[in-house]
Write an enzyme that holds these catalytic residues in place. Structure first.
Site, short mmCIF file in Angstrom:
data_model
loop_
_atom_site.label_atom_id
_atom_site.label_comp_id
_atom_site.label_asym_id
_atom_site.label_seq_id
_atom_site.Cartn_x
_atom_site.Cartn_y
_atom_site.Cartn_z
N GLU A 1 -11.51 3.14 6.44
CA GLU A 1 -10.41 3.43 7.37
C GLU A 1 -10.40 4.92 7.69
O GLU A 1 -9.51 5.66 7.27
CB GLU A 1 -9.07 2.98 6.77
N GLU B 1 0.83 -1.21 0.00
CA GLU B 1 0.00 0.00 0.00
C GLU B 1 0.86 1.25 0.00
O GLU B 1 1.62 1.49 0.94
CB GLU B 1 -0.90 0.03 1.25
N ASP C 1 -5.54 2.84 -1.44
CA ASP C 1 -6.17 3.69 -0.44
C ASP C 1 -6.41 5.06 -1.07
O ASP C 1 -5.46 5.80 -1.35
CB ASP C 1 -5.29 3.79 0.80
N GLN D 1 -9.46 1.33 0.12
CA GLN D 1 -9.82 1.98 1.38
C GLN D 1 -10.22 3.42 1.12
O GLN D 1 -9.77 4.04 0.15
CB GLN D 1 -8.67 1.91 2.39
#
Length: 261
Positions: A240, A143, A178, A204
């Site tokens: 998140e 990530e 993300d 995310q």
């Protein structure tokens, strides 16, 4: 239709960790994720998942000494044996929780001059870890993380993530995209989704810039959710974010996708 996993490290902090599974299910989530499960026996977490009919979508490998600022050890020289043990520990929890996706934090880069050597080590460690995960039917993720939240983090851009994945060359190593981190570092989220969804196995979300609910801030998430649907994304979307107040009070954005509690 998007499927959302509540991040129990950030959401539902009104109750103790093991009680957050029930709170997430009651709020209508069908999946959960969190940073690290290792303070709790795997059996206790598995029991909460079963009790509330939840899927464990994701968690992280042990990151080193998180309390002392470590954010992963996969790129840290001299920590290879510890990293192999971290993979073993994470896979043991993954078996117990029936979790098919793990995230491996890269670690910090103290000196840009070390990047070349650190990247070689990172690739070698990821290759071993991905092969161990493949034997268990588990997907391993990398990530890119923004440098505002974690200054000095090794991996920051989606193109870097693709380069690492291609260098490792294992089919079960994928990207954790993300959108909060991507917006902070790169912006142009729709085009990044289109460019990197082929290697993305987990997404995310959070509002930018404060990392609150996804209906607060500069990102038009309904548009991006529709785009993901059009592109055929079938994976989880991890929530998140840090609620501004009581978690349930900020779930208005989630109403269109809420399952019956």
């Amino acid at each position: 239709m998007p499927k959302f996993a509540a991040n129990l490290s950030m959401m539902f902090q009104e109750v103790p960790f093991l009680d957050r599974f029930g709170a997430a299910a009651q709020a209508g989530f069908s999946g959960v994720e969190f940073l690290f499960p290792y303070e709790h026996p795997a059996g206790e977490i598995a029991a909460r998942l079963d009790e509330h009919g939840l899927t464990q979508a994701l968690f992280n490998l042990p990151p080193g000494d998180f309390s002392k600022g470590e954010r992963g050890i996969a790129s840290l020289p001299g920590r290879e044996a510890e990293f192999e043990k971290a993979v073993e520990t994470a896979l043991a929890y993954a078996r117990a929780l029936r979790c098919r996706t793990l995230h491996c934090m890269a670690g910090l880069l103290p000196d840009e001059a070390e990047r070349g050597a650190r990247e070689k080590l990172y690739v070698a460690n990821l290759r071993k870890a991905a092969r161990a995960c493949a034997a268990e039917g588990v997907t391993l993720l990398v990530e890119p993380i923004n440098t505002r939240d974690i200054p000095g983090y090794f991996l920051n851009y989606q193109a870097q993530g693709r380069r690492i994945i291609e260098a490792v060359g294992e089919a079960n190593l994928k990207l954790q995209l993300d959108l909060y981190h991507c917006q902070v570092m790169e912006g142009d989220l729709a085009r990044h989704i289109e460019a990197f969804l082929d290697i993305a196995a987990h997404i995310q979300i959070a509002g930018v810039p404060e990392r609150h609910e996804p209906d607060v801030g500069e990102i038009n998430y309904p548009y991006l959710f529709e785009l993901l649907d059009r592109l055929g994304y079938q994976g989880w979307i991890g929530c998140e974010y840090r609620p501004r107040g009581r978690t349930e009070d900020g779930l208005g954005w989630f109403a269109p996708w809420r399952r019956k509690a």
